[in-house]
Design a protein around this motif. Structure first.
Motif: not given
Length: 526
Positions: A2, A4, A39-40, A233, A265
């Protein structure tokens, strides 16, 4: 594995030239990024201006499915406690689960820009992170100018990271702030970081991050190299917006990582919406998305040459590196004198599925296309006009109206700055005629308004049409003011846009041709 993703369109992106978002625009961008599954979202500095403060207040009521907001700010000011710093207080009042803190990792910046001692800078990093962690916030530490700092003074750059790590940072993000580092330098810097931090880099996943700028045209390459070197990340902006040459373009990076390298992603089927939502963000920003943008641009899967068009229709992977459907884009066979009959037939099959490349009408269109383009017409950017041309040759088009006469006049009163244009139009529809006149900001605007006004008695839906773009190209410049011109008109009916073309020695007549095509296309397609 994964990866991030953190999108910083609303923070780093708005530092790009020509990029400006209202508070409502920002909320629209957040919704789009959430729909994509990012996600962010780094949403700005809540203490920097009233607009950011208002945004965070309103954003607290958003019901997001995937994304979490992240406030952004600097380490505490020199010589004071974090609890006494108004900017740190603003970050906490934003109420976000995470806070991004940037700190200096290049001693040159510490001494010449921040103008504090190298020891004080490390204390600012440590105390800010410790304070925010004690207040219950996740902390993403952006090591500003890390790669330049590491190349200039590796021991100090690594000391800044060790300080952030010891203070409890949840993410340590390595920033190529000046955007000039090559991928091999990125990899070497990450290797040095992993050695300096030891086994601690595995304490949370993800932990190491990359933040690249595109000043050397290497932001995507640098980000991919960083992921392969161990960063899990990645920061960037969806449409590549950012200061100077922009940030890592996530719309190009994410498909490369997910489709080509097998990283995860975005969740589920979200990748199929990346074209739609990237274009939406560009529209909200009121800037044109580069047509050549990889994966999501309008030209990303366009084919013009006859051999290319024929090849891609026989075997798509012969000229396409991925299936455009994977990213929600579509193939576009451009119509031109070099396009070939296969491309024309493919377009015609959208009108009549039985059409083949050997159909007489296809041969006729191919011949006519070459002659018209030799005379200055260009259909590769005027799909609506080309479809009408096809329909006429296929015998599937009936003119829905006829302009019997029209007149356009412009007045420029001497000594006055205000000019005015007038147009008069007489049309015939099903044996009935109608006359209308209109005033406009210019002759084309006046003609457009008068023509639609005359036709709305018969076709009320024309009220929805708006001219959204108008381009004029001189074809034979050697003729000076007597030159032939090509006019391209982009029209919109709300959620759909289409482009038409007209060519003439008279710019008004060329505009009339394009306007008539625009209206007819709207009427036959709804």
């Amino acid at each position: 594995m994964n990866i991030e993703i953190l999108d910083t369109t609303l923070r780093d992106g708005i530092q790009g030239e020509g990029i400006s978002f209202s508070v409502q625009d920002r909320l629209s961008v957040v919704r789009a990024l959430d729909e994509l599954g990012i996600p962010w979202i780094e949403a700005g500095n809540p203490g920097s201006n009233p607009k950011d403060t208002e945004f965070f207040s309103l954003a607290a009521s958003l019901k997001l499915e995937q994304a979490k907001l992240c406030a952004f700010g600097a380490t505490r000011k020199p010589g004071i406690k974090s609890a006494d710093d108004p900017q740190i207080k603003g970050l906490l009042e934003a109420g976000t689960e995470a806070v991004s803190i940037f700190g200096k990792s290049w001693d040159f910046h510490v001494k010449e820009v921040l103008r504090v001692s190298v020891e004080e800078n490390l204390a600012m990093i440590a105390e800010t992170i410790e304070y925010l962690r004690a207040e219950g916030r996740m902390v993403f530490f952006d090591a500003e100018h890390f790669f330049d700092g590491w190349k200039a003074n590796p021991s100090y750059a690594l000391a800044a990271l060790k300080t952030a790590f010891k203070a409890g940072a949840d993410r340590i993000v390595l920033c190529d702030t000046n955007g000039g580092s090559f991928p091999e330098e990125i990899v070497a810097g990450i290797s040095a970081v992993k050695t300096a931090l030891g086994s601690g880099v595995e304490r949370t996943v993800p932990f190491l991050g990359i933040h690249s700028h595109d000043d050397a045209g290497l932001a995507i390459a640098a980000s991919i190299a960083a992921v392969e070197a161990g960063c899990s990340h990645v920061q960037g902006t969806l449409a590549g917006f950012g200061e100077r040459c922009g940030n890592t373009c996530l719309a190009a990076l994410i498909p490369s990582l997910q489709i080509k390298q097998g990283y995860s992603c975005l969740p589920g089927e979200k990748l199929e919406r990346i074209t739609e939502l990237t274009r939406l963000v560009a529209e909200v920003a009121n800037v044109p998305l580069p047509s050549s943008m990889p994966y999501v641009g309008y030209s990303a899967f366009s084919h013009k040459g006859g051999m290319h068009s024929d090849g891609v229709l026989k075997a798509s992977r012969s000229f396409e590196h991925i299936d455009p459907v994977l990213v929600g884009n579509e193939r576009n066979l451009l119509m031109s004198e070099v396009g070939g009959r296969s491309a024309i037939a493919d377009r015609a099959r959208k009108i009549d599925s039985a059409i083949t490349r050997d159909h007489p009408a296809i041969r006729a269109v191919a011949k006519k296309l070459k002659a018209m383009e030799a005379a200055g017409w260009a259909f590769e950017g005027a799909d609506a006009s080309f479809e009408l041309l096809l329909r006429r040759e296929l015998g599937l088009h009936k003119a829905l109206f006829t302009i019997l006469a029209y007149r356009v006049m412009s007045e420029h009163p001497t000594g006055q700055s205000i000019a005015c244009s007038h147009a008069w139009v007489k049309v015939l529809v099903d044996g009935q005629d109608e006359i209308a006149a209109a005033e406009g900001n210019g002759p084309v605007h006046a003609l457009d308004v008068a023509l639609r006004r005359a036709l709305q008695r018969f076709y009320p839906s024309l009220e929805q049409i708006r001219l959204t773009d108008y381009k004029v190209r001189v074809i034979d410049g050697g003729a000076a003011t007597a030159a032939k011109v090509r006019v391209l008109i982009e029209s919109s009916g709300g959620h759909h846009t289409w482009t038409t073309v007209g060519v003439s020695d008279d710019i008004i007549d060329a505009s009339r041709t394009a306007l008539v095509d625009s209206i007819e296309y709207k009427l036959i397609t709804g």
